[in-house]
Design a protein around this motif. Structure first.
Motif, short mmCIF file in Angstrom:
data_model
loop_
_atom_site.label_atom_id
_atom_site.label_comp_id
_atom_site.label_asym_id
_atom_site.label_seq_id
_atom_site.Cartn_x
_atom_site.Cartn_y
_atom_site.Cartn_z
N LYS A 1 24.95 -17.02 25.24
CA LYS A 1 23.99 -16.04 24.75
C LYS A 1 24.11 -14.76 25.55
O LYS A 1 24.42 -14.79 26.74
N THR A 2 23.85 -13.66 24.86
CA THR A 2 23.93 -12.36 25.50
C THR A 2 22.52 -11.81 25.67
O THR A 2 21.69 -11.87 24.76
N PHE A 3 22.26 -11.30 26.87
CA PHE A 3 20.94 -10.77 27.20
C PHE A 3 21.05 -9.31 27.60
O PHE A 3 22.04 -8.89 28.24
N LEU A 4 20.05 -8.55 27.23
CA LEU A 4 19.94 -7.16 27.67
C LEU A 4 18.87 -7.10 28.74
O LEU A 4 17.75 -7.57 28.55
N VAL A 5 19.22 -6.52 29.89
CA VAL A 5 18.31 -6.46 31.03
C VAL A 5 18.05 -5.01 31.40
O VAL A 5 19.00 -4.23 31.57
N GLU A 6 16.80 -4.64 31.50
CA GLU A 6 16.42 -3.29 31.92
C GLU A 6 15.60 -3.40 33.19
O GLU A 6 14.61 -4.12 33.25
N ILE A 7 16.03 -2.68 34.23
CA ILE A 7 15.34 -2.68 35.52
C ILE A 7 14.84 -1.27 35.79
O ILE A 7 15.64 -0.33 35.85
N SER A 8 13.51 -1.12 35.94
CA SER A 8 12.91 0.21 36.10
C SER A 8 12.05 0.25 37.35
O SER A 8 11.29 -0.68 37.64
N PHE A 9 12.16 1.34 38.11
CA PHE A 9 11.37 1.51 39.33
C PHE A 9 9.88 1.51 39.01
O PHE A 9 9.43 2.14 38.05
N ALA A 10 9.10 0.77 39.85
CA ALA A 10 7.65 0.69 39.62
C ALA A 10 6.84 1.17 40.82
O ALA A 10 5.85 1.88 40.66
N ALA A 11 7.24 0.80 42.03
CA ALA A 11 6.42 1.15 43.20
C ALA A 11 7.23 0.99 44.47
O ALA A 11 8.29 0.33 44.50
N LYS A 12 6.71 1.59 45.53
CA LYS A 12 7.33 1.54 46.86
C LYS A 12 6.28 1.00 47.83
O LYS A 12 5.16 1.51 47.90
N ILE A 13 6.63 -0.06 48.55
CA ILE A 13 5.65 -0.75 49.40
C ILE A 13 6.14 -0.70 50.85
O ILE A 13 7.19 -1.25 51.18
N PRO A 14 5.41 -0.03 51.75
CA PRO A 14 5.84 0.04 53.15
C PRO A 14 5.71 -1.31 53.84
O PRO A 14 4.68 -1.98 53.73
N MET A 15 6.75 -1.71 54.54
CA MET A 15 6.67 -2.97 55.27
C MET A 15 5.74 -2.88 56.46
O MET A 15 5.29 -3.90 57.00
N GLN A 16 5.41 -1.66 56.87
CA GLN A 16 4.43 -1.47 57.94
C GLN A 16 3.08 -2.07 57.56
O GLN A 16 2.28 -2.43 58.42
N ALA A 17 2.84 -2.22 56.25
CA ALA A 17 1.57 -2.79 55.79
C ALA A 17 1.37 -4.21 56.31
O ALA A 17 0.23 -4.66 56.46
N ILE A 18 2.47 -4.93 56.58
CA ILE A 18 2.35 -6.28 57.13
C ILE A 18 1.73 -6.24 58.51
O ILE A 18 0.79 -6.98 58.82
N GLN A 19 2.22 -5.34 59.35
CA GLN A 19 1.66 -5.20 60.69
C GLN A 19 0.22 -4.72 60.64
O GLN A 19 -0.62 -5.16 61.42
N ASN A 20 -0.09 -3.81 59.72
CA ASN A 20 -1.46 -3.33 59.59
C ASN A 20 -2.41 -4.47 59.24
O ASN A 20 -3.52 -4.55 59.76
N ALA A 21 -1.96 -5.36 58.35
CA ALA A 21 -2.80 -6.49 57.96
C ALA A 21 -3.06 -7.42 59.13
O ALA A 21 -4.15 -7.98 59.27
N LEU A 22 -2.07 -7.59 59.99
CA LEU A 22 -2.24 -8.44 61.16
C LEU A 22 -3.24 -7.86 62.15
O LEU A 22 -3.80 -8.58 62.98
N ARG A 23 -3.48 -6.55 62.06
CA ARG A 23 -4.51 -5.91 62.89
C ARG A 23 -5.85 -5.86 62.18
O ARG A 23 -6.79 -5.22 62.64
N GLY A 24 -5.93 -6.53 61.00
CA GLY A 24 -7.18 -6.55 60.26
C GLY A 24 -7.35 -5.41 59.29
O GLY A 24 -8.40 -5.24 58.68
#
Length: 847
Positions: A174-197
């Motif tokens: 079977k043949t599939f058509l795949v479309e990948i579109s940019f949605a958002a940018k998430i800073p990995m710094q948010a992980i450290q921020n969460a660890l600080r509450g």
């Protein structure tokens, strides 16, 4: 001249004429007032400190320390759209991962060699950006069957053309058509921020990405995925639980923020199920299935001519296939409700002693091989292989008070009534026995029950009569059997009995239970106790039965020794009501069954051992309770809270509670804000509706049992001691939560209750709050053990479950009218429960 005056020609001098009258068909437009300021939403409170009471103890937990090295990068979120060549969307489960895996193999260079984290549906994540914001690809898969299939559908290597058409999935690309579109940018710094509450939407998304990486890692190992729980296709993990259903051991894996940093929480939980065989129906058509396959399809059948076939079609268009031509795809979830026997078997076979569980967890972590995952490596994530060590405290058991002034300290979370009497025993004067064809020596049962009751201080007079079910009524429906029995009771008893003891033929799964309870509680105001007699009924069994009977009839079995003294934390200082709230939902496959909301409340302040319940139905699968406040007119509130507050007022010397302490069960962390803002708002409205000037203080606590944290003693095969509390290291870095193992884990590994303090307007110290919660595990009137969660929540669960049995045999239109509910136009009416009669309503009928 005044500027607002004019002459008759419009010049200044004469006053302006009055405005013309409005035409009769014109309605004036009301000027819009400035909108009221929206009050800020409540959010879970921050921790105020740690507890210190109790004997310190070092324990291990199934949280594994996680280090994150890359905090300067970004996760990039892309939306994924999958379709076939003709534009039809792809909706088959499991196909998406195969397509994305093939895409990654085929187009790696066009995507800068980036690794993916794909959720299996419509979201894909990378570390760093792809070359373009939008990509389109064509992907060809030669085989789109499940990777858990062990063979073709008919067992032959070379199917004929007709079979290729019928079984087209395995044999065509079977043949599939795949479309990948940019949605958002998430800073990995948010992980450290969460660890600080400092939690935010970014931090929630970042942890979602990490959990998706875990899911992808398990999927590549051929696991069945059920949210963050993973099941490997290993026969060693399968155990039969009856009825052709297998239980499968799996493991849960998720990242958690904690005071000690990021941790990986790995657990075993209740076994999941998979189907072992289909729903075979041996139906005969004009041409038998056997003849059709042998004579028309030229497929020789070796052994299934006399066996049921598998129906793979639809109810109105069945398609039957001989069982020997079928291969079972492994790890298929069994989603139907389990029978009583299957549930018991599942619980029994999922138990593991602490050392067994620790070994299994270590194996799961090792088999996960997270260190080799390219996405985790790119994040700089490393996971320790050691269980996290935390400091706990063992709270002392509260002293209990019984009859004749006896007091005792429970040992290992347990006590008994040997040579002791109930605290407040009741009297049973007008009663009878009802026997629904249970095999039992009723005369001997009554003698033994009376003897045991006398030892506990309960005086039981001789029963008025024993009502035996007639043989001709046994084949009637459960509702009619109950009706016939009550006709007999009414014809012979001189008046309403105080109590009925009901003997059922089956334990727990008798269809008579619901109709019998409804008849007694909702129609005749009679307290009743059901039992299914066994061949050997000993004194311990009868004592346990008497615990329930005494509580239902207004007695008290035991209580905290400090319950009527100023020493009781928090509650004794000011009039305080304790609420337990729970919602019970229909079993799997019954999406149209109404959910049952139950709230229980303490009464006769300062007691915390006596409760009453109020129960309502609501829309199926809705967790937030919508009938806490229910205004039906300018002066009338028909909600749950008003009913309970009025009971507290009348039973507590005409005092209104200054403090309302709420325990809520069954909600996830994503629903905490709804509890604080939707449910609590209703409770406040109910209070204000009773008295506008009344302003009680609130405490809101959520209790969670559905989690995967376990605690283990170091170098010991035993469970942690009852009363073990942990409020540090693995708890939330900011919010106010703690774990409590109040009960003794006699079988398997103890599961602690995770308490989240969402709101505290009283200002309770951590020690006092933990002591109150611990004490509420010792006031459960149905047993002589500390229980795993506070008694008000257990009672709410029991009340919801018991009244839920009313609905099983009800017609929706009949039950809707019995409550007088109002249905919005266009809405589907929710069947309502009948109101209980006054006497049983004020009792602990749910015990």
């Amino acid at each position: 001249m005044d500027p607002l005056e004019s002459d008759g020609n419009g010049a200044a001098g004469d006053p302006l004429p009055p405005p013309p009258p409005l035409p009769p068909n014109v309605v004036p437009i009301k000027a819009e007032s400035e909108p009221a300021k929206k009050k800020p939403a409540r959010v879970p409170m921050a921790r105020r400190g740690l507890g210190s009471k109790g004997q310190k103890v070092s324990v291990l937990t199934n949280h594994f320390k996680v280090n994150v090295g890359n905090v300067d990068g970004h996760f990039y979120h892309y939306s994924v759209s999958l379709s076939y060549e003709d534009g039809r969307p792809v909706d088959g489960k499991g196909v998406g991962r195969k397509v994305i895996d093939r895409l990654h193999e085929t187009y790696s260079s066009e995507l800068d060699g980036k690794d993916f984290a794909y959720d299996g549906e419509k979201s894909l994540f990378t570390i760093g950006a792809l070359p373009d914001n939008k990509h389109q690809f064509t992907v060809v898969l030669e085989d789109v069957t499940s990777n858990r299939n062990n063979g073709n559908a008919n067992g032959h290597d070379s199917p004929n053309e007709n079979d290729r058409k019928r079984l087209r999935r395995p044999y065509q690309s079977k043949t599939f058509l795949v479309e990948i579109s940019f949605a958002a940018k998430i800073p990995m710094q948010a992980i450290q921020n969460a660890l600080r509450g400092q939690e935010s939407e970014n931090s929630q998304e970042a942890f979602r990405v990490l959990d998706i990486i875990l899911r992808q890692n398990a999927a590549k190992q051929g696991c069945l995925l059920v949210r963050q729980s993973f099941f490997q296709n290993d026969p060693a993990n399968f155990v039969p639980i009856g009825g052709g259903v297998l239980g499968c051991r799996g493991f849960h894996s998720s990242f958690r923020t904690s005071q000690g940093g990021l941790s990986l929480n790995i657990g075993w939980f209740s076994l999941k199920q998979k189907s072992k065989n289909g729903d075979g129906e041996a139906e005969t058509l004009e041409v038998t299935v056997y003849d059709y396959f042998v004579n028309h399809r030229n497929i020789q059948l070796q052994y299934s001519g006399d066996l049921p076939c598998i129906n793979v079609g639809k109810p109105k268009r069945p398609t039957y296939i001989p069982i020997e031509l079928c291969e079972l795809v492994s790890l298929q979830r069994y989603t139907k409700a389990l029978s009583t026997f299957q549930r018991a078997s599942l619980v029994e076979k999922s138990r593991q002693k602490p050392q067994e569980r620790m070994s299994a967890l270590s194996n799961a972590l090792r088999n996960g091989n997270y260190g080799a995952d390219p996405m985790l490596r790119s994040c700089g994530v490393s996971i320790s292989s050691n269980f996290t060590q935390v400091e706990g405290r063992v709270l002392p058991a509260p002293k209990l008070k019984m009859g004749n002034g006896d007091e005792l300290f429970p040992r290992n979370g347990r006590w008994n009534f040997n040579n002791k009497k109930f605290m407040e025993p009741t009297k049973i004067e007008r009663w009878a026995v009802v026997n629904f064809s249970a095999r039992c020596d009723v005369r001997r049962l009554v003698q033994d029950l009376t003897r045991c009751a006398d030892m506990k201080g309960i005086r039981i007079d001789a029963p008025f009569d024993v009502f035996e079910e007639s043989n001709q009524n046994r084949r009637l429906s459960p509702v009619l059997r109950v009706e016939k029995m009550f006709e007999d009771i009414q014809s012979k008893l001189p008046g309403a009995p105080q109590f009925l003891l009901c003997l059922l033929p089956d334990r727990k799964n008798s269809d008579l239970y619901g109709p019998w309870k409804r008849k007694n509680l909702a129609e005749f105001d009679i307290v009743t106790q059901c039992m299914a007699p066994t061949p050997r009924i000993n004194d311990q069994y009868l004592t346990n039965l008497l615990l329930k009977i005494n509580a239902k009839l207004g007695g008290l079995n035991s209580m905290l020794a400090i319950e009527r003294t100023p020493a009781l934390p928090i509650v004794s200082k000011l009039p305080s009501i304790i609420l337990g709230m729970d919602v019970s939902h229909g079993s799997p496959g019954h999406s149209d069954v109404p959910s049952i909301a139950a709230v229980v409340s303490s009464r006769q302040w300062p007691l915390i051992s006596r409760y009453r319940a109020s129960v309502r139905t609501q829309s199926p699968k809705v967790e937030m309770i919508d009938s806490l406040f229910k205004r039906v007119s300018e002066k009338e509130d028909d909600g749950i809270i008003r009913e309970l507050l009025l009971d507290f007022y009348t039973s507590s010397g005409k005092r209104k509670p200054d403090q309302i302490i709420i325990f809520r069960d069954g909600v996830s962390e994503s629903q905490f804000n709804q509890v604080l803002n939707i449910e609590l708002d209703q409770i406040i409205e109910a209070c204000k509706f009773l008295d506008e000037n009344w302003d009680p203080k609130f405490v809101v606590i959520v209790a969670q049992k559905n989690h995967h944290t376990k605690f283990f003693l170091q170098n010991s095969p035993d469970n942690v001691q009852p009363g073990t509390v942990i409020d540090n290291k693995i708890c939330h870095p900011k919010n106010n939560d703690f774990y409590l193992c109040a009960h003794a884990g006699m079988i398997g590994t103890t599961r602690p209750t995770h308490y989240h303090v969402l709101l505290d307007q009283i200002g309770i110290s951590p020690d006092d709050l933990q002591e109150l919660v611990h004490s509420l595990s010792y006031v459960y009137q149905r047993s002589t053990t500390a229980i795993s969660v506070v008694a008000p929540i257990c009672y709410a669960h029991l009340a919801a479950a018991q009244l839920g049995t009313f609905m099983k045999f009800e017609d929706a239109s009949e039950t809707s009218s019995s409550h007088g509910g109002v249905t919005a136009p266009g809405a589907v009416p929710v069947p309502q429960l009948p109101r209980l009669k006054e006497k049983v309503c004020n009792s602990m009928f749910f015990c």
